[in-house]
Write a protein that holds these residues in place. Structure first.
Motif, PDB file in Angstrom:
ATOM      1  N   HIS A 107     -29.679 -76.906  54.267  1.00 31.99           N
ATOM      2  CA  HIS A 107     -29.978 -76.719  53.095  1.00 31.99           C
ATOM      3  C   HIS A 107     -29.086 -77.450  52.193  1.00 31.99           C
ATOM      4  O   HIS A 107     -27.761 -77.405  52.528  1.00 31.99           O
ATOM      5  CB  HIS A 107     -29.949 -75.164  52.780  1.00 31.99           C
ATOM      6  N   PHE A 108     -29.376 -77.926  50.938  1.00 31.87           N
ATOM      7  CA  PHE A 108     -28.553 -78.017  49.824  1.00 31.87           C
ATOM      8  C   PHE A 108     -28.484 -76.777  48.837  1.00 31.87           C
ATOM      9  O   PHE A 108     -29.538 -76.322  48.547  1.00 31.87           O
ATOM     10  CB  PHE A 108     -28.885 -79.431  48.841  1.00 31.87           C
ATOM     11  N   TYR A 109     -27.241 -76.379  48.388  1.00 32.45           N
ATOM     12  CA  TYR A 109     -27.337 -75.389  47.345  1.00 32.45           C
ATOM     13  C   TYR A 109     -26.804 -75.731  46.221  1.00 32.45           C
ATOM     14  O   TYR A 109     -25.624 -76.203  46.249  1.00 32.45           O
ATOM     15  CB  TYR A 109     -26.472 -74.066  47.934  1.00 32.45           C
ATOM     16  N   CYS A 110     -27.459 -75.797  44.916  1.00 32.68           N
ATOM     17  CA  CYS A 110     -26.897 -76.031  43.685  1.00 32.68           C
ATOM     18  C   CYS A 110     -26.468 -75.103  42.962  1.00 32.68           C
ATOM     19  O   CYS A 110     -27.324 -74.530  42.507  1.00 32.68           O
ATOM     20  CB  CYS A 110     -27.689 -77.361  42.912  1.00 32.68           C
ATOM     21  N   GLN A 111     -25.170 -74.710  42.808  1.00 33.62           N
ATOM     22  CA  GLN A 111     -24.775 -73.355  42.137  1.00 33.62           C
ATOM     23  C   GLN A 111     -25.123 -73.421  40.625  1.00 33.62           C
ATOM     24  O   GLN A 111     -25.460 -72.668  39.975  1.00 33.62           O
ATOM     25  CB  GLN A 111     -23.152 -73.207  42.179  1.00 33.62           C
ATOM     26  N   GLY A 112     -25.169 -74.771  40.029  1.00 32.05           N
ATOM     27  CA  GLY A 112     -25.257 -74.865  38.742  1.00 32.05           C
ATOM     28  C   GLY A 112     -26.756 -74.677  38.234  1.00 32.05           C
ATOM     29  O   GLY A 112     -26.996 -73.948  37.354  1.00 32.05           O
ATOM     30  N   SER A 113     -27.713 -75.174  39.244  1.00 31.62           N
ATOM     31  CA  SER A 113     -29.131 -74.853  39.022  1.00 31.62           C
ATOM     32  C   SER A 113     -29.690 -73.502  39.771  1.00 31.62           C
ATOM     33  O   SER A 113     -30.685 -72.941  39.390  1.00 31.62           O
ATOM     34  CB  SER A 113     -30.115 -76.004  39.318  1.00 31.62           C
ATOM     35  N   ASP A 114     -28.725 -73.148  40.683  1.00 36.65           N
ATOM     36  CA  ASP A 114     -28.970 -72.131  41.342  1.00 36.65           C
ATOM     37  C   ASP A 114     -30.178 -72.331  42.201  1.00 36.65           C
ATOM     38  O   ASP A 114     -31.207 -71.549  42.540  1.00 36.65           O
ATOM     39  CB  ASP A 114     -29.424 -70.817  40.601  1.00 36.65           C
ATOM     40  N   GLN A 115     -30.383 -73.703  42.791  1.00 33.23           N
ATOM     41  CA  GLN A 115     -31.550 -73.976  43.586  1.00 33.23           C
ATOM     42  C   GLN A 115     -31.087 -74.122  45.111  1.00 33.23           C
ATOM     43  O   GLN A 115     -30.110 -74.846  45.313  1.00 33.23           O
ATOM     44  CB  GLN A 115     -32.053 -75.313  43.202  1.00 33.23           C
ATOM     45  N   LEU A 116     -31.871 -73.930  45.974  1.00 30.58           N
ATOM     46  CA  LEU A 116     -31.747 -74.265  47.428  1.00 30.58           C
ATOM     47  C   LEU A 116     -32.919 -74.994  47.838  1.00 30.58           C
ATOM     48  O   LEU A 116     -33.990 -74.837  47.610  1.00 30.58           O
ATOM     49  CB  LEU A 116     -31.904 -72.756  48.396  1.00 30.58           C
ATOM     50  N   THR A 117     -32.436 -76.103  48.496  1.00 29.57           N
ATOM     51  CA  THR A 117     -33.464 -77.174  48.950  1.00 29.57           C
ATOM     52  C   THR A 117     -33.381 -77.620  50.402  1.00 29.57           C
ATOM     53  O   THR A 117     -32.175 -77.755  50.828  1.00 29.57           O
ATOM     54  CB  THR A 117     -33.293 -78.464  47.886  1.00 29.57           C
ATOM     55  N   ASP A 118     -34.452 -77.514  51.013  1.00 28.39           N
ATOM     56  CA  ASP A 118     -34.453 -77.993  52.501  1.00 28.39           C
ATOM     57  C   ASP A 118     -34.029 -79.278  52.762  1.00 28.39           C
ATOM     58  O   ASP A 118     -34.327 -80.216  51.906  1.00 28.39           O
ATOM     59  CB  ASP A 118     -35.919 -77.876  53.085  1.00 28.39           C
ATOM     60  N   ILE A 119     -33.176 -79.417  53.881  1.00 31.10           N
ATOM     61  CA  ILE A 119     -32.828 -80.876  54.375  1.00 31.10           C
ATOM     62  C   ILE A 119     -33.514 -80.830  56.128  1.00 31.10           C
ATOM     63  O   ILE A 119     -33.288 -79.806  56.425  1.00 31.10           O
ATOM     64  CB  ILE A 119     -31.526 -80.831  54.540  1.00 31.10           C
ATOM     65  N   LYS A 120     -34.324 -81.750  56.243  1.00 27.12           N
ATOM     66  CA  LYS A 120     -34.490 -82.032  57.599  1.00 27.12           C
ATOM     67  C   LYS A 120     -33.444 -81.953  58.650  1.00 27.12           C
ATOM     68  O   LYS A 120     -32.244 -82.532  58.216  1.00 27.12           O
ATOM     69  CB  LYS A 120     -35.238 -83.014  57.801  1.00 27.12           C
ATOM     70  N   THR A 121     -33.465 -81.496  59.810  1.00 31.39           N
ATOM     71  CA  THR A 121     -32.671 -81.387  60.594  1.00 31.39           C
ATOM     72  C   THR A 121     -32.202 -82.594  61.219  1.00 31.39           C
ATOM     73  O   THR A 121     -30.715 -82.884  61.311  1.00 31.39           O
ATOM     74  CB  THR A 121     -33.061 -80.491  62.276  1.00 31.39           C
ATOM     75  N   ASN A 122     -32.916 -83.676  61.188  1.00 27.54           N
ATOM     76  CA  ASN A 122     -32.636 -84.904  61.797  1.00 27.54           C
ATOM     77  C   ASN A 122     -31.812 -85.645  60.700  1.00 27.54           C
ATOM     78  O   ASN A 122     -31.178 -86.873  60.933  1.00 27.54           O
ATOM     79  CB  ASN A 122     -33.707 -85.893  62.331  1.00 27.54           C
ATOM     80  N   GLU A 123     -31.698 -85.117  59.462  1.00 27.16           N
ATOM     81  CA  GLU A 123     -30.788 -85.943  58.531  1.00 27.16           C
ATOM     82  C   GLU A 123     -29.358 -85.408  58.295  1.00 27.16           C
ATOM     83  O   GLU A 123     -28.699 -85.961  57.770  1.00 27.16           O
ATOM     84  CB  GLU A 123     -31.532 -85.720  56.985  1.00 27.16           C
ATOM     85  N   VAL A 124     -29.226 -84.620  59.333  1.00 21.18           N
ATOM     86  CA  VAL A 124     -27.581 -84.146  59.468  1.00 21.18           C
ATOM     87  C   VAL A 124     -27.076 -84.237  60.829  1.00 21.18           C
ATOM     88  O   VAL A 124     -28.021 -83.913  61.885  1.00 21.18           O
ATOM     89  CB  VAL A 124     -27.455 -82.454  58.970  1.00 21.18           C
TER      90      VAL A 124
END
Length: 137
Positions: free
Chosen positions: A95-112
């Motif tokens: 996940h990406f977590y943006c504290q400013g917008s309080d949004q959690l966004t998925d990241i595909k496993t193969n991208e990390v």
């Protein structure tokens, strides 16, 4: 009513768990899974419940979310000491977590790419690796 495979699958998992199939739990599953893979806080679920004029207390929502997590219907993603998102995507991912917008966004496993993990404590086995990348606006 439109057929939703995410809702159908979650209700199937609920039926297969030891939890009772209550009207409140089904309403919560409908909210959680209506858009497929999503992230919610308990408070966001509570706000949606109130908007739909459903009678589910915040305590019941917390209890149900934790029970859903315990039986593998959803996952919990803790982004800080006082902030937990409930995730309907049960596949391995990050996940990406943006504290400013309080949004959690998925990241595909193969991208990390993780090149090295520390030695595990004696007698322990690796279960999973979940990365939360904190970002800002």
């Amino acid at each position: 009513m439109v057929k939703n495979r995410y809702i159908d699958n979650a209700i199937k998992m609920l039926k297969e768990s030891p939890l009772k199939l209550t009207e409140q739990r089904v309403c919560m599953i409908n909210i959680l899974f209506k858009n497929g893979a999503s992230h919610f806080t308990a408070e966001e679920i509570y706000n949606e419940v109130n908007k739909q004029k459903l009678r589910i207390s915040l305590a019941t929502i917390y209890n149900s979310l934790n029970q859903f997590k315990e039986y593998g219907i959803i996952k919990a993603v803790k982004v800080s000491s006082d902030k937990i998102f409930f995730d309907t995507n049960l596949k391995e991912h990050h996940h990406f977590y943006c504290q400013g917008s309080d949004q959690l966004t998925d990241i595909k496993t193969n991208e990390v790419k993780i090149s090295k993990l520390p030695k595990l404590p004696r007698g322990k086995r690796l279960k999973s690796v979940e990365v939360i990348i904190n970002i800002t606006e």
